[in-house]
Design a protein around this motif. Structure first.
Motif, short mmCIF file in Angstrom:
data_model
loop_
_atom_site.label_atom_id
_atom_site.label_comp_id
_atom_site.label_asym_id
_atom_site.label_seq_id
_atom_site.Cartn_x
_atom_site.Cartn_y
_atom_site.Cartn_z
N GLN A 25 0.81 -1.22 0.00
CA GLN A 25 0.00 0.00 0.00
C GLN A 25 0.84 1.27 0.00
OE1 GLN A 25 -2.64 -2.09 -0.85
NE2 GLN A 25 -3.63 -0.22 -0.22
N ARG A 39 1.02 6.82 0.84
CA ARG A 39 0.25 5.68 1.36
C ARG A 39 -1.04 5.61 0.55
NH1 ARG A 39 -1.21 7.52 6.38
NH2 ARG A 39 -3.12 8.25 5.46
N ASP A 41 -4.75 4.95 0.13
CA ASP A 41 -5.97 4.90 0.93
C ASP A 41 -7.13 4.59 0.01
OD1 ASP A 41 -4.59 5.60 3.29
OD2 ASP A 41 -4.79 7.72 2.85
N ASP A 42 -8.34 4.56 0.55
CA ASP A 42 -9.52 4.29 -0.25
C ASP A 42 -9.75 5.33 -1.33
OD1 ASP A 42 -10.09 1.96 1.07
OD2 ASP A 42 -11.44 2.91 2.50
N THR A 46 -2.06 9.43 -0.10
CA THR A 46 -1.69 10.48 0.83
C THR A 46 -0.18 10.59 0.90
OG1 THR A 46 -3.66 10.03 2.15
CG2 THR A 46 -1.89 11.24 3.24
N PRO A 96 -1.61 1.08 5.90
CA PRO A 96 -2.80 1.41 5.09
C PRO A 96 -4.07 1.66 5.89
CG PRO A 96 -2.23 -0.90 4.85
CD PRO A 96 -1.12 -0.26 5.63
N ASP A 97 -4.19 1.10 7.07
CA ASP A 97 -5.43 1.27 7.83
C ASP A 97 -5.35 2.39 8.84
OD1 ASP A 97 -3.61 0.09 9.49
OD2 ASP A 97 -4.95 -1.45 10.24
N ASN A 98 -4.32 3.21 8.79
CA ASN A 98 -4.12 4.29 9.76
C ASN A 98 -4.49 5.62 9.11
OD1 ASN A 98 -3.43 5.71 11.97
ND2 ASN A 98 -1.25 5.33 11.86
N TYR A 99 -5.72 6.01 9.21
CA TYR A 99 -6.20 7.25 8.55
C TYR A 99 -5.96 8.38 9.48
CZ TYR A 99 -8.24 4.14 5.18
OH TYR A 99 -8.42 3.20 4.21
#
Length: 99
Positions: A25, A39, A41-42, A46, A96-99
């Motif tokens: 990712q 990174r 993201d959906d 970013t 990837p899951d750290n917004y």
């Protein structure tokens, strides 16, 4: 002597970061003398950090703060060395899951 095109270095950095992080990712992009680290993201990628070429195979690193400013990371080194610095210092921001 003209500067070497940065695209191969962006590809090499991306491969190194993905290996260190253990996921796919992360993407990199050449931007002038910088190599942007993004990174996925959906929505949109970013920008998290960048490496700046100081001399042949010598880089500095910086991360993008919440204000959008570039804050320097300590040290300079080769592409591999600075990839390790970025992963060590910014690993939570590169997940990837750290917004």
């Amino acid at each position: 002597m003209p500067a070497i095109p940065p695209k191969p270095y962006a590809t090499e950095l991306q491969r190194k970061l993905r290996g260190l992080l253990g996921h796919e990712q992360i993407v990199t992009q050449a931007y002038g003398r910088h190599l942007l680290i993004k990174r996925l993201d959906d929505e949109e990628p970013t920008v998290v950090a960048r490496l700046t070429e100081l001399a042949r195979n010598r880089y500095s690193a910086a991360f993008r703060s919440h204000t959008g400013r570039w804050e320097p990371l300590p040290g300079t080194g080769s592409l591999d060395e600075m990839a390790e610095v970025v992963v060590t210092l910014l690993q939570p921001y590169l997940q990837p899951d750290n917004y």
